[in-house]
Design an enzyme around this catalytic site. Structure first.
Site, PDB file in Angstrom:
ATOM      1  N   ASN A 167      -9.941   0.710   0.624  1.00  0.00           N
ATOM      2  CA  ASN A 167      -8.909   0.640   1.665  1.00  0.00           C
ATOM      3  C   ASN A 167      -9.495   1.073   3.002  1.00  0.00           C
ATOM      4  O   ASN A 167     -10.156   2.115   3.081  1.00  0.00           O
ATOM      5  CB  ASN A 167      -7.755   1.575   1.316  1.00  0.00           C
ATOM      6  CG  ASN A 167      -6.895   1.027   0.209  1.00  0.00           C
ATOM      7  OD1 ASN A 167      -7.394   0.384  -0.713  1.00  0.00           O
ATOM      8  ND2 ASN A 167      -5.604   1.279   0.282  1.00  0.00           N
ATOM      9  N   HIS A 183      -9.488   5.033  -1.593  1.00  0.00           N
ATOM     10  CA  HIS A 183      -8.694   5.086  -0.352  1.00  0.00           C
ATOM     11  C   HIS A 183      -9.499   5.880   0.684  1.00  0.00           C
ATOM     12  O   HIS A 183     -10.431   6.595   0.341  1.00  0.00           O
ATOM     13  CB  HIS A 183      -7.345   5.766  -0.605  1.00  0.00           C
ATOM     14  CG  HIS A 183      -6.351   4.835  -1.205  1.00  0.00           C
ATOM     15  ND1 HIS A 183      -5.250   4.378  -0.526  1.00  0.00           N
ATOM     16  CD2 HIS A 183      -6.308   4.247  -2.421  1.00  0.00           C
ATOM     17  CE1 HIS A 183      -4.565   3.557  -1.306  1.00  0.00           C
ATOM     18  NE2 HIS A 183      -5.188   3.457  -2.463  1.00  0.00           N
ATOM     19  N   GLY A 184      -9.091   5.746   1.959  1.00  0.00           N
ATOM     20  CA  GLY A 184      -9.786   6.490   3.006  1.00  0.00           C
ATOM     21  C   GLY A 184     -11.214   5.999   3.191  1.00  0.00           C
ATOM     22  O   GLY A 184     -12.135   6.795   3.367  1.00  0.00           O
ATOM     23  N   ASP A 229       0.861  -1.187   0.000  1.00  0.00           N
ATOM     24  CA  ASP A 229       0.000   0.000   0.000  1.00  0.00           C
ATOM     25  C   ASP A 229       0.904   1.246   0.000  1.00  0.00           C
ATOM     26  O   ASP A 229       1.882   1.310   0.762  1.00  0.00           O
ATOM     27  CB  ASP A 229      -0.870  -0.047   1.277  1.00  0.00           C
ATOM     28  CG  ASP A 229      -1.987   0.984   1.265  1.00  0.00           C
ATOM     29  OD1 ASP A 229      -2.328   1.500   0.192  1.00  0.00           O
ATOM     30  OD2 ASP A 229      -2.530   1.262   2.365  1.00  0.00           O
ATOM     31  N   GLU A 239      -2.167   6.069  -8.427  1.00  0.00           N
ATOM     32  CA  GLU A 239      -3.162   7.060  -7.975  1.00  0.00           C
ATOM     33  C   GLU A 239      -3.068   8.317  -8.822  1.00  0.00           C
ATOM     34  O   GLU A 239      -1.975   8.821  -9.089  1.00  0.00           O
ATOM     35  CB  GLU A 239      -2.920   7.402  -6.495  1.00  0.00           C
ATOM     36  CG  GLU A 239      -3.911   8.430  -5.938  1.00  0.00           C
ATOM     37  CD  GLU A 239      -3.830   8.559  -4.409  1.00  0.00           C
ATOM     38  OE1 GLU A 239      -3.605   7.531  -3.733  1.00  0.00           O
ATOM     39  OE2 GLU A 239      -3.990   9.682  -3.907  1.00  0.00           O
TER      40      GLU A 239
HETATM   41  P1  13P Z   1      -8.572   5.038   6.354  1.00  0.00           P
HETATM   42  O1  13P Z   1      -7.698   4.952   7.561  1.00  0.00           O
HETATM   43  O2  13P Z   1      -9.232   6.378   6.244  1.00  0.00           O
HETATM   44  O3  13P Z   1      -9.531   3.911   6.244  1.00  0.00           O
HETATM   45  O4  13P Z   1      -7.619   4.958   5.073  1.00  0.00           O
HETATM   46  C1  13P Z   1      -6.966   3.755   4.789  1.00  0.00           C
HETATM   47  C2  13P Z   1      -6.243   3.838   3.498  1.00  0.00           C
HETATM   48  O5  13P Z   1      -6.718   4.403   2.533  1.00  0.00           O
HETATM   49  C3  13P Z   1      -4.931   3.174   3.433  1.00  0.00           C
HETATM   50  O6  13P Z   1      -4.340   3.310   2.199  1.00  0.00           O
END
Ligand code: 13P
Length: 286
Positions: A234, A212-213, A84, A136
């Site tokens: 993710n 992501h996030g 990652d 990305e």
């Molecule tokens: P979060 O901690 O917001 O779930 O993000 C994880 C992420 O995108 C790792 O690459």
């Protein structure tokens, strides 16, 4: 069993669901994530970020990765071992050499042409070794930066559909992380996801899209994002924050009860991932 990132995401594309990609922090968390995924027969993208390297439980990092690979082969579901947020060509090369089945090169803060050049380089040697690549375009950023709080300040980071199309075509990346309103880390409230933008990107880009996030994005938002082509989500904060909180509480209350501390982390991982497998539509898809 271990499969490539492409194999796991192509199946998700055909089945219209997303595969959950939780970051792990230890060998125990690898096992807990795999056990949860196997219980729900969900495919899993085990995600490694370089900053956990000091937690390597054996002397040789390569040996640790080979142990994780062996562990993956014990589970009867599709698993990708993925790097990652690889920050350099060398980091990605090390991961390919060590036996990862997917690598992310994140050059999203670089100018477009540099992102294309660096990503293309990683694609070349990764593909030669049978390893898939994630890249990305646009920049997801972190909650701490606060850009997601106002729609205007967030917009400059978002993915531009025409650029995404050109980027995917020129680099040959196997999947593409896009910035459509989520950020890494804990939100104060729910993020604004630009679904029109996501739909436009999905129409133009032929490779699977990555969000992501994922933590704190909201169930309805995730379901809609999956319906609009997100195939990998993710997730880190959603499990690590409650797991650490529970660990801290137990260590304060019962410092010698190590087994209970480990079990607490296992329970949190199981419950959080169970929820994510449901909302991503990946139950019984492994
Ligand atoms: P979060 O901690 O917001 O779930 O993000 C994880 C992420 O995108 C790792 O690459």
């Amino acid at each position: 069993m271990l499969v490539t990132l492409s194999e796991i995401l192509n199946k998700a594309e055909q089945g219209n669901y997303a595969v959950i990609a939780p970051d792990f922090t230890s060998m125990a968390s690898v096992r807990f994530q795999l056990e949860a995924a196997e219980q729900f027969k969900a495919p899993l993208i085990l995600s490694y970020v370089k900053h956990i390297e000091p937690l390597c439980p054996v002397r040789s990092w390569k040996k640790w990765i080979s142990i994780i690979r062996e562990e993956c082969e014990l589970y009867d579901i599709d698993i990708c071992l993925h790097l990652d947020h690889g920050t350099s060509v060398d980091e990605c090369r090390q991961a390919v050499d060590a036996g990862f089945t997917g690598v992310m090169i994140d050059a999203s803060t670089k100018p477009f042409s540099e992102n294309v050049a660096v990503t293309s380089k990683v694609v070349e040697f990764a593909h030669a070794a049978g390893v898939s690549v994630e890249a990305e375009i646009g920049h997801v950023g972190t909650a701490a930066e606060g850009t997601y709080l106002t729609e205007d300040s967030a917009r400059s980071h978002l993915t531009q559909p025409d650029q995404a199309e050109i980027f995917a075509r020129q680099t040959g990346t196997n999947c593409l992380a896009v910035a459509v309103g989520t950020v890494h880390g804990e939100y104060a409230g729910e993020p604004h996801i630009d679904f029109d933008l996501l739909a436009e990107i999905n129409q133009l880009v032929s490779v699977p899209l990555v969000m992501h996030g994922g933590s704190g994005t909201g169930d309805k938002n995730i379901e809609q994002a999956v319906a609009l082509g997100i195939r990998k989500v993710n997730v880190f904060s959603d499990w690590i924050v409650p797991a650490q909180r529970e660990t801290a509480r137990l260590i304060t209350e019962k410092p010698k009860d190590i087994a209970r501390v480990a079990t607490a982390q296992q329970i949190v991982i199981h419950d959080i991932l169970a929820h994510w497998f449901q909302i991503s539509g990946s139950v019984n898809k492994g």
